[in-house]
Design a protein around this motif. Structure first.
Motif, PDB file in Angstrom:
ATOM      1  N   PHE A  51       0.836  -1.202   0.000  1.00 55.47           N
ATOM      2  CA  PHE A  51       0.000   0.000   0.000  1.00 55.47           C
ATOM      3  C   PHE A  51       0.868   1.248   0.000  1.00 55.47           C
ATOM      4  CE2 PHE A  51       0.677  -0.869   4.520  1.00 55.47           C
ATOM      5  CZ  PHE A  51       0.963   0.390   5.036  1.00 55.47           C
ATOM      6  N   MET A  52       0.235   2.361  -0.372  1.00 58.96           N
ATOM      7  CA  MET A  52       0.866   3.673  -0.278  1.00 58.96           C
ATOM      8  C   MET A  52      -0.099   4.600   0.453  1.00 58.96           C
ATOM      9  SD  MET A  52       1.884   6.494  -3.188  1.00 58.96           S
ATOM     10  CE  MET A  52       0.169   6.972  -3.378  1.00 58.96           C
ATOM     11  N   ASN A  53       0.375   5.299   1.464  1.00 59.13           N
ATOM     12  CA  ASN A  53      -0.451   6.241   2.206  1.00 59.13           C
ATOM     13  C   ASN A  53       0.019   7.660   1.910  1.00 59.13           C
ATOM     14  OD1 ASN A  53      -1.077   7.938   4.842  1.00 59.13           O
ATOM     15  ND2 ASN A  53      -2.523   6.229   4.789  1.00 59.13           N
ATOM     16  N   ALA A  54      -0.898   8.472   1.339  1.00 59.58           N
ATOM     17  CA  ALA A  54      -0.557   9.846   0.958  1.00 59.58           C
ATOM     18  C   ALA A  54      -1.460  10.821   1.708  1.00 59.58           C
ATOM     19  CB  ALA A  54      -0.722  10.038  -0.539  1.00 59.58           C
ATOM     20  N   PRO A  55      -0.926  11.615   2.639  1.00 61.76           N
ATOM     21  CA  PRO A  55      -1.737  12.591   3.372  1.00 61.76           C
ATOM     22  C   PRO A  55      -2.281  13.672   2.447  1.00 61.76           C
ATOM     23  CG  PRO A  55       0.357  12.186   4.482  1.00 61.76           C
ATOM     24  CD  PRO A  55       0.464  11.557   3.132  1.00 61.76           C
ATOM     25  N   LEU A  56      -3.566  14.008   2.649  1.00 63.88           N
ATOM     26  CA  LEU A  56      -4.186  15.115   1.939  1.00 63.88           C
ATOM     27  C   LEU A  56      -4.259  16.352   2.826  1.00 63.88           C
ATOM     28  CD1 LEU A  56      -7.126  13.135   0.290  1.00 63.88           C
ATOM     29  CD2 LEU A  56      -4.899  13.701  -0.707  1.00 63.88           C
ATOM     30  N   SER A  57      -4.268  16.111   4.113  1.00 63.41           N
ATOM     31  CA  SER A  57      -4.272  17.189   5.109  1.00 63.41           C
ATOM     32  C   SER A  57      -3.794  16.576   6.418  1.00 63.41           C
ATOM     33  CB  SER A  57      -5.672  17.795   5.267  1.00 63.41           C
ATOM     34  OG  SER A  57      -6.550  16.864   5.864  1.00 63.41           O
ATOM     35  N   GLU A  58      -3.911  17.316   7.495  1.00 65.47           N
ATOM     36  CA  GLU A  58      -3.447  16.812   8.794  1.00 65.47           C
ATOM     37  C   GLU A  58      -4.282  15.620   9.251  1.00 65.47           C
ATOM     38  OE1 GLU A  58      -2.928  18.557  13.308  1.00 65.47           O
ATOM     39  OE2 GLU A  58      -2.550  19.888  11.608  1.00 65.47           O
ATOM     40  N   GLN A  59      -5.579  15.582   8.863  1.00 66.39           N
ATOM     41  CA  GLN A  59      -6.455  14.515   9.335  1.00 66.39           C
ATOM     42  C   GLN A  59      -6.875  13.533   8.250  1.00 66.39           C
ATOM     43  OE1 GLN A  59      -9.486  17.073  11.401  1.00 66.39           O
ATOM     44  NE2 GLN A  59      -9.125  15.663  13.099  1.00 66.39           N
ATOM     45  N   PHE A  60      -6.772  13.912   6.985  1.00 65.97           N
ATOM     46  CA  PHE A  60      -7.241  13.057   5.899  1.00 65.97           C
ATOM     47  C   PHE A  60      -6.072  12.541   5.063  1.00 65.97           C
ATOM     48  CE2 PHE A  60     -10.980  15.578   6.882  1.00 65.97           C
ATOM     49  CZ  PHE A  60     -12.009  14.648   6.813  1.00 65.97           C
ATOM     50  N   SER A  61      -6.243  11.299   4.587  1.00 70.99           N
ATOM     51  CA  SER A  61      -5.251  10.719   3.680  1.00 70.99           C
ATOM     52  C   SER A  61      -5.950   9.746   2.741  1.00 70.99           C
ATOM     53  CB  SER A  61      -4.140  10.009   4.457  1.00 70.99           C
ATOM     54  OG  SER A  61      -4.662   8.918   5.198  1.00 70.99           O
ATOM     55  N   ILE A  62      -5.266   9.408   1.660  1.00 66.75           N
ATOM     56  CA  ILE A  62      -5.771   8.416   0.714  1.00 66.75           C
ATOM     57  C   ILE A  62      -4.785   7.261   0.669  1.00 66.75           C
ATOM     58  CG2 ILE A  62      -4.691   9.615  -1.256  1.00 66.75           C
ATOM     59  CD1 ILE A  62      -7.002   8.573  -2.977  1.00 66.75           C
ATOM     60  N   GLN A  63      -5.302   6.037   0.643  1.00 69.82           N
ATOM     61  CA  GLN A  63      -4.426   4.869   0.687  1.00 69.82           C
ATOM     62  C   GLN A  63      -4.850   3.835  -0.366  1.00 69.82           C
ATOM     63  OE1 GLN A  63      -2.729   3.310   4.428  1.00 69.82           O
ATOM     64  NE2 GLN A  63      -3.765   1.387   3.962  1.00 69.82           N
ATOM     65  N   PRO A  64      -4.231   3.872  -1.542  1.00 72.73           N
ATOM     66  CA  PRO A  64      -4.450   2.797  -2.516  1.00 72.73           C
ATOM     67  C   PRO A  64      -3.619   1.568  -2.141  1.00 72.73           C
ATOM     68  CG  PRO A  64      -3.004   4.474  -3.431  1.00 72.73           C
ATOM     69  CD  PRO A  64      -3.415   4.968  -2.083  1.00 72.73           C
ATOM     70  N   GLU A  65      -4.177   0.389  -2.406  1.00 67.65           N
ATOM     71  CA  GLU A  65      -3.511  -0.863  -2.055  1.00 67.65           C
ATOM     72  C   GLU A  65      -3.594  -1.843  -3.222  1.00 67.65           C
ATOM     73  OE1 GLU A  65      -5.232  -0.505   2.546  1.00 67.65           O
ATOM     74  OE2 GLU A  65      -5.688  -2.268   1.325  1.00 67.65           O
ATOM     75  N   VAL A  66      -2.682  -2.803  -3.250  1.00 64.36           N
ATOM     76  CA  VAL A  66      -2.746  -3.935  -4.174  1.00 64.36           C
ATOM     77  C   VAL A  66      -2.560  -5.190  -3.334  1.00 64.36           C
ATOM     78  CG1 VAL A  66      -1.759  -5.080  -6.185  1.00 64.36           C
ATOM     79  CG2 VAL A  66      -1.819  -2.580  -6.091  1.00 64.36           C
ATOM     80  N   LEU A  67      -3.604  -6.043  -3.280  1.00 65.30           N
ATOM     81  CA  LEU A  67      -3.600  -7.190  -2.385  1.00 65.30           C
ATOM     82  C   LEU A  67      -3.925  -8.480  -3.131  1.00 65.30           C
ATOM     83  CD1 LEU A  67      -5.780  -5.669   0.494  1.00 65.30           C
ATOM     84  CD2 LEU A  67      -3.285  -5.628   0.334  1.00 65.30           C
ATOM     85  N   TYR A  68      -3.372  -9.572  -2.641  1.00 60.53           N
ATOM     86  CA  TYR A  68      -3.815 -10.907  -3.045  1.00 60.53           C
ATOM     87  C   TYR A  68      -4.798 -11.375  -1.989  1.00 60.53           C
ATOM     88  CZ  TYR A  68      -3.749 -15.883  -4.168  1.00 60.53           C
ATOM     89  OH  TYR A  68      -4.109 -17.154  -4.517  1.00 60.53           O
ATOM     90  N   SER A  69      -6.008 -11.765  -2.395  1.00 56.41           N
ATOM     91  CA  SER A  69      -7.071 -12.039  -1.437  1.00 56.41           C
ATOM     92  C   SER A  69      -7.758 -13.367  -1.742  1.00 56.41           C
ATOM     93  CB  SER A  69      -8.098 -10.902  -1.467  1.00 56.41           C
ATOM     94  OG  SER A  69      -9.133 -11.102  -0.541  1.00 56.41           O
ATOM     95  N   GLN A  70      -7.750 -14.279  -0.756  1.00 55.15           N
ATOM     96  CA  GLN A  70      -8.421 -15.576  -0.885  1.00 55.15           C
ATOM     97  C   GLN A  70      -9.841 -15.459  -0.337  1.00 55.15           C
ATOM     98  OE1 GLN A  70      -5.775 -18.101   1.383  1.00 55.15           O
ATOM     99  NE2 GLN A  70      -4.586 -18.648  -0.425  1.00 55.15           N
ATOM    100  N   GLN A  71     -10.831 -15.723  -1.196  1.00 52.76           N
ATOM    101  CA  GLN A  71     -12.227 -15.589  -0.793  1.00 52.76           C
ATOM    102  C   GLN A  71     -13.002 -16.843  -1.177  1.00 52.76           C
ATOM    103  OE1 GLN A  71     -13.822 -11.732  -2.027  1.00 52.76           O
ATOM    104  NE2 GLN A  71     -11.775 -10.853  -1.988  1.00 52.76           N
ATOM    105  N   GLY A  72     -14.317 -16.806  -0.994  1.00 48.76           N
ATOM    106  CA  GLY A  72     -15.136 -17.957  -1.327  1.00 48.76           C
ATOM    107  C   GLY A  72     -16.055 -18.334  -0.179  1.00 48.76           C
ATOM    108  N   ALA A  73     -16.452 -19.613  -0.139  1.00 49.51           N
ATOM    109  CA  ALA A  73     -17.367 -20.081   0.901  1.00 49.51           C
ATOM    110  C   ALA A  73     -17.330 -21.604   0.947  1.00 49.51           C
ATOM    111  CB  ALA A  73     -18.792 -19.594   0.639  1.00 49.51           C
ATOM    112  N   GLU A  74     -17.933 -22.152   1.988  1.00 44.67           N
ATOM    113  CA  GLU A  74     -18.063 -23.591   2.146  1.00 44.67           C
ATOM    114  C   GLU A  74     -19.531 -23.956   2.338  1.00 44.67           C
ATOM    115  OE1 GLU A  74     -15.621 -24.958   5.305  1.00 44.67           O
ATOM    116  OE2 GLU A  74     -13.748 -24.235   4.426  1.00 44.67           O
TER     117      GLU A  74
END
Length: 209
Positions: A51-74
């Motif tokens: 991920f990358m965290n980029a502050p927009l102000s003192e209280q706000f930031s934007i965080q784009p991420e790239v994840l490998y995610s295992q999902q599904g159901a049983e």
């Protein structure tokens, strides 16, 4: 005008300097919406990425991420007839590369709330089924089911996090799916005509460099 450009350059430079990169990983507890999937159970999986965290102000930031995610159901069904107990176990494994884009609000210097869209790209889909009679396996099958599922998935995420130190933190997030996982009328495990959506609860750790 010159002062304006100088001011913008200072702001952009400050934001660039404040950007932080990191890694995160944890556990997924995933399920599929119970529209024809009433006896499905949650499935435990793994997620991890950058991920990358980029502050927009003192209280706000934007965080784009790239994840490998295992999902599904049983799914598990049990029948008893003529003194024999038959158990059918079905498992759907859906693996995605997900791209969450989270907008974070710092309620305190350590605690934050986040929300944003998540885009998923299916990389693997497998279905596994086992049939047992009186505890003994009589049939087992695993096959590639990627052609039955949509390659794109979209959802909305809402979460919280706590920065234990400047670099190390913990976080929890729930992602509710918007799009149908089934492709062109193909269905998952047991339902015929219903639409199914991914739902995932995540809890994990993150480290900023």
């Amino acid at each position: 005008m010159k002062k304006l450009f100088v001011g913008l350059a200072v702001v952009v430079g400050s934001m660039s300097f404040a950007q932080q990169f990191g890694i995160k990983a944890g556990a997924n507890i995933s399920s599929i919406s119970k529209d024809g999937f009433e006896d499905s159970k949650s499935k435990v999986g793994f997620y991890g990425g950058l991920f990358m965290n980029a502050p927009l102000s003192e209280q706000f930031s934007i965080q784009p991420e790239v994840l490998y995610s295992q999902q599904g159901a049983e799914v598990k069904r049990t029948y008893t007839a003529l003194g024999n107990t038959t158990t059918i176990d079905g498992k759907l494994n859906l693996d995605y590369i997900t791209v969450p884009v989270m907008f974070q609000f710092k309620a305190t210097p350590e605690f934050y709330i986040e929300a944003g869209p998540e885009f998923g790209f299916l990389v693997n889909a497998k279905q596994k089924g086992d049939i047992k009679v009186n505890g003994n396996t009589v049939a087992s099958n695993t096959y590639d089911a990627k052609d039955n599922y949509n390659s794109f998935n979209m959802g909305a995420a809402l979460g919280v996090g706590f920065n234990v130190t400047e670099n190390f933190g913990v976080n929890a997030r729930y992602v509710a799916g918007f799009t149908d996982i089934n492709k062109d009328g193909n269905t998952s495990l047991q339902n015929d005509d219903n639409k199914n959506r991914n739902n995932t609860f995540q809890v994990g750790l993150n480290y900023k460099f």
